[in-house]
Design a protein around this motif. Structure first.
Motif, PDB file in Angstrom:
ATOM      1  N   GLU A   1      96.130 -34.362  -2.793  1.00 41.96           N
ATOM      2  CA  GLU A   1      95.542 -35.610  -3.262  1.00 41.96           C
ATOM      3  C   GLU A   1      94.161 -35.362  -3.856  1.00 41.96           C
ATOM      4  O   GLU A   1      93.362 -34.599  -3.309  1.00 41.96           O
ATOM      5  CB  GLU A   1      95.447 -36.598  -2.105  1.00 41.96           C
ATOM      6  N   VAL A   2      93.895 -36.002  -4.967  1.00 45.51           N
ATOM      7  CA  VAL A   2      92.588 -35.942  -5.622  1.00 45.51           C
ATOM      8  C   VAL A   2      91.924 -37.299  -5.457  1.00 45.51           C
ATOM      9  O   VAL A   2      92.446 -38.315  -5.931  1.00 45.51           O
ATOM     10  CB  VAL A   2      92.733 -35.600  -7.119  1.00 45.51           C
ATOM     11  N   GLY A   3      90.790 -37.319  -4.775  1.00 48.92           N
ATOM     12  CA  GLY A   3      90.062 -38.566  -4.588  1.00 48.92           C
ATOM     13  C   GLY A   3      89.311 -38.968  -5.848  1.00 48.92           C
ATOM     14  O   GLY A   3      89.241 -38.225  -6.830  1.00 48.92           O
ATOM     15  N   ALA A   4      88.720 -40.144  -5.810  1.00 48.79           N
ATOM     16  CA  ALA A   4      88.083 -40.704  -6.992  1.00 48.79           C
ATOM     17  C   ALA A   4      86.918 -39.844  -7.488  1.00 48.79           C
ATOM     18  O   ALA A   4      86.775 -39.610  -8.691  1.00 48.79           O
ATOM     19  CB  ALA A   4      87.605 -42.124  -6.693  1.00 48.79           C
ATOM     20  N   GLN A   5      86.094 -39.365  -6.573  1.00 45.85           N
ATOM     21  CA  GLN A   5      84.942 -38.573  -6.997  1.00 45.85           C
ATOM     22  C   GLN A   5      85.371 -37.250  -7.624  1.00 45.85           C
ATOM     23  O   GLN A   5      84.805 -36.816  -8.629  1.00 45.85           O
ATOM     24  CB  GLN A   5      84.012 -38.315  -5.795  1.00 45.85           C
TER      25      GLN A   5
ATOM     26  N   ARG B   1      88.305 -46.045  -4.237  1.00 41.87           N
ATOM     27  CA  ARG B   1      89.441 -45.828  -3.346  1.00 41.87           C
ATOM     28  C   ARG B   1      90.685 -45.344  -4.105  1.00 41.87           C
ATOM     29  O   ARG B   1      91.763 -45.227  -3.516  1.00 41.87           O
ATOM     30  CB  ARG B   1      89.756 -47.107  -2.576  1.00 41.87           C
ATOM     31  N   ALA B   2      90.553 -45.038  -5.409  1.00 40.28           N
ATOM     32  CA  ALA B   2      91.677 -44.507  -6.182  1.00 40.28           C
ATOM     33  C   ALA B   2      92.046 -43.116  -5.671  1.00 40.28           C
ATOM     34  O   ALA B   2      91.182 -42.311  -5.290  1.00 40.28           O
ATOM     35  CB  ALA B   2      91.321 -44.447  -7.659  1.00 40.28           C
ATOM     36  N   ARG B   3      93.354 -42.832  -5.688  1.00 42.43           N
ATOM     37  CA  ARG B   3      93.861 -41.534  -5.238  1.00 42.43           C
ATOM     38  C   ARG B   3      94.931 -41.067  -6.220  1.00 42.43           C
ATOM     39  O   ARG B   3      95.886 -41.788  -6.499  1.00 42.43           O
ATOM     40  CB  ARG B   3      94.452 -41.629  -3.830  1.00 42.43           C
ATOM     41  N   PHE B   4      94.759 -39.846  -6.710  1.00 43.12           N
ATOM     42  CA  PHE B   4      95.679 -39.276  -7.689  1.00 43.12           C
ATOM     43  C   PHE B   4      96.422 -38.100  -7.054  1.00 43.12           C
ATOM     44  O   PHE B   4      95.813 -37.282  -6.369  1.00 43.12           O
ATOM     45  CB  PHE B   4      94.917 -38.783  -8.918  1.00 43.12           C
TER      46      PHE B   4
ATOM     47  N   ALA C   1      96.654 -46.034  -5.085  1.00 45.08           N
ATOM     48  CA  ALA C   1      97.503 -44.874  -5.332  1.00 45.08           C
ATOM     49  C   ALA C   1      97.947 -44.773  -6.780  1.00 45.08           C
ATOM     50  O   ALA C   1      98.429 -45.737  -7.362  1.00 45.08           O
ATOM     51  CB  ALA C   1      98.732 -44.944  -4.432  1.00 45.08           C
ATOM     52  N   ALA C   2      97.766 -43.586  -7.348  1.00 48.37           N
ATOM     53  CA  ALA C   2      98.404 -43.191  -8.602  1.00 48.37           C
ATOM     54  C   ALA C   2      99.120 -41.881  -8.285  1.00 48.37           C
ATOM     55  O   ALA C   2      98.586 -40.792  -8.499  1.00 48.37           O
ATOM     56  CB  ALA C   2      97.386 -43.019  -9.711  1.00 48.37           C
ATOM     57  N   TYR C   3     100.306 -42.014  -7.725  1.00 47.05           N
ATOM     58  CA  TYR C   3     101.063 -40.870  -7.215  1.00 47.05           C
ATOM     59  C   TYR C   3     102.258 -40.575  -8.122  1.00 47.05           C
ATOM     60  O   TYR C   3     102.863 -41.487  -8.697  1.00 47.05           O
ATOM     61  CB  TYR C   3     101.574 -41.162  -5.801  1.00 47.05           C
ATOM     62  N   GLY C   4     102.615 -39.293  -8.213  1.00 49.83           N
ATOM     63  CA  GLY C   4     103.809 -38.904  -8.950  1.00 49.83           C
ATOM     64  C   GLY C   4     103.803 -39.464 -10.356  1.00 49.83           C
ATOM     65  O   GLY C   4     102.876 -39.236 -11.144  1.00 49.83           O
ATOM     66  N   ALA C   5     104.866 -40.223 -10.687  1.00 45.66           N
ATOM     67  CA  ALA C   5     104.959 -40.822 -12.020  1.00 45.66           C
ATOM     68  C   ALA C   5     103.798 -41.769 -12.287  1.00 45.66           C
ATOM     69  O   ALA C   5     103.418 -41.976 -13.445  1.00 45.66           O
ATOM     70  CB  ALA C   5     106.286 -41.550 -12.170  1.00 45.66           C
ATOM     71  N   GLY C   6     103.223 -42.353 -11.241  1.00 41.14           N
ATOM     72  CA  GLY C   6     102.057 -43.210 -11.432  1.00 41.14           C
ATOM     73  C   GLY C   6     100.870 -42.437 -11.981  1.00 41.14           C
ATOM     74  O   GLY C   6     100.154 -42.923 -12.865  1.00 41.14           O
ATOM     75  N   PHE C   7     100.645 -41.236 -11.470  1.00 42.16           N
ATOM     76  CA  PHE C   7      99.597 -40.353 -11.996  1.00 42.16           C
ATOM     77  C   PHE C   7      99.928 -40.004 -13.444  1.00 42.16           C
ATOM     78  O   PHE C   7      99.071 -40.063 -14.325  1.00 42.16           O
ATOM     79  CB  PHE C   7      99.522 -39.107 -11.123  1.00 42.16           C
ATOM     80  N   SER C   8     101.193 -39.662 -13.707  1.00 42.48           N
ATOM     81  CA  SER C   8     101.606 -39.308 -15.066  1.00 42.48           C
ATOM     82  C   SER C   8     101.380 -40.464 -16.033  1.00 42.48           C
ATOM     83  O   SER C   8     100.923 -40.255 -17.164  1.00 42.48           O
ATOM     84  CB  SER C   8     103.082 -38.900 -15.080  1.00 42.48           C
ATOM     85  N   LEU C   9     101.693 -41.678 -15.613  1.00 38.61           N
ATOM     86  CA  LEU C   9     101.498 -42.835 -16.492  1.00 38.61           C
ATOM     87  C   LEU C   9     100.018 -43.062 -16.791  1.00 38.61           C
ATOM     88  O   LEU C   9      99.653 -43.389 -17.917  1.00 38.61           O
ATOM     89  CB  LEU C   9     102.110 -44.084 -15.855  1.00 38.61           C
TER      90      LEU C   9
END
Length: 265
Positions: free
Chosen positions: A170-174, A130-133, A110-118
């Protein structure tokens, strides 16, 4: 020497710094203490000119799940208090975004919320399948933060950024690869090695050239004449560096270049 940090890990090896979000019980959630520790690390990296690249990653099987909602709910700040707390982030966010050395984000899970921003603060994002944004902010009645209004539209364009922020899908890795969010996908067991290899390649790159390229790319809103002037100033500086002179001599002697982008594993 024992680690002075609670929610991150920081190490420097072979002129590459690695900052690891270390809050696995909460999927590396972004807590106030973590923010303070990241700020200290960013200041350290900016001061230490021997560090030539920075890797951002998360402990275990997640990058960062975003802000810790339990902490947010318990704070009880008014609007002015929240504004002050958030603006305290701005110095180190700007310092990280304008760091004159390459940043590689290695994203698993997971790279969610602030994690995606970082992750978006990095120059290169590599990820596992398996990464998810997710720009998940609107799901809890919030707006994107940690500079996402600046970074995301510059990567995917304003229309797609609007869709991702307003839908919170959610945006998957591909799809992340197709959108240009992720540069490469690698199996989980190869992710960290690939991130380190990318970072180590810049140990042999001209630090002046890297700094000038990053500075120029941070100013795409300028008109053509301004950018051409910036280009001329930057190139004249680069041409006077020992790295440039050494690279020319290597080329003339038909020797391998010092800076070589690592091949795919």
């Amino acid at each position: 020497m024992p680690q002075p940090y609670e929610l991150i890990r920081f190490a420097v090896c072979d002129q590459v710094a690695t900052l690891t979000f270390h809050n696995p019980a909460k999927r590396n959630a972004f807590e106030p203490r973590m923010r303070e520790e990241i700020a200290e690390v960013v200041a350290t990296v900016r001061r230490d000119r021997s560090i030539r690249a920075l890797v951002l990653t998360g402990e275990g099987t997640h990058f960062c799940s975003g802000g810790d909602l339990s902490n947010i709910a318990s704070v009880g700040l008014d609007n002015a208090g929240w504004r002050e707390r958030l603006t305290n982030l701005h110095d180190w966010l700007q310092d990280l975004l304008t760091l004159d050395r390459p940043i590689i984000a290695a994203v698993d899970g997971a790279a969610y919320g602030a994690g995606f921003s970082l992750a978006l603060l990095a120059d290169f994002i590599i990820a596992t399948p398996r990464a998810r944004f997710c720009m998940s902010f609107i799901k809890v009645g919030l707006v994107p933060d940690c500079a996402a209004f600046y970074t995301l539209p510059r990567i995917v364009g304003p229309q797609r950024a609007r869709e991702l922020m307003l839908s919170a899908r959610e945006v998957g890795a591909q799809e992340a690869l197709a959108l240009g969010i992720a540069m490469e996908l690698h199996p989980p067991e190869q992710l960290q090695a690939r991130a380190q290899a990318l970072a180590r390649s810049f140990v042999q790159a001209s630090p002046v050239a890297v700094s000038l390229i990053k500075r120029a790319l941070a100013a795409p809103g300028h008109d053509l004449a301004t950018l051409l002037e910036l280009e001329a100033n930057a190139q004249s500086l680069a041409m006077g560096t020992p790295d440039h002179r050494d690279a020319v001599q290597r080329f003339l002697r038909k020797e391998p270049a010092s800076f070589v982008w690592p091949a795919q594993p």
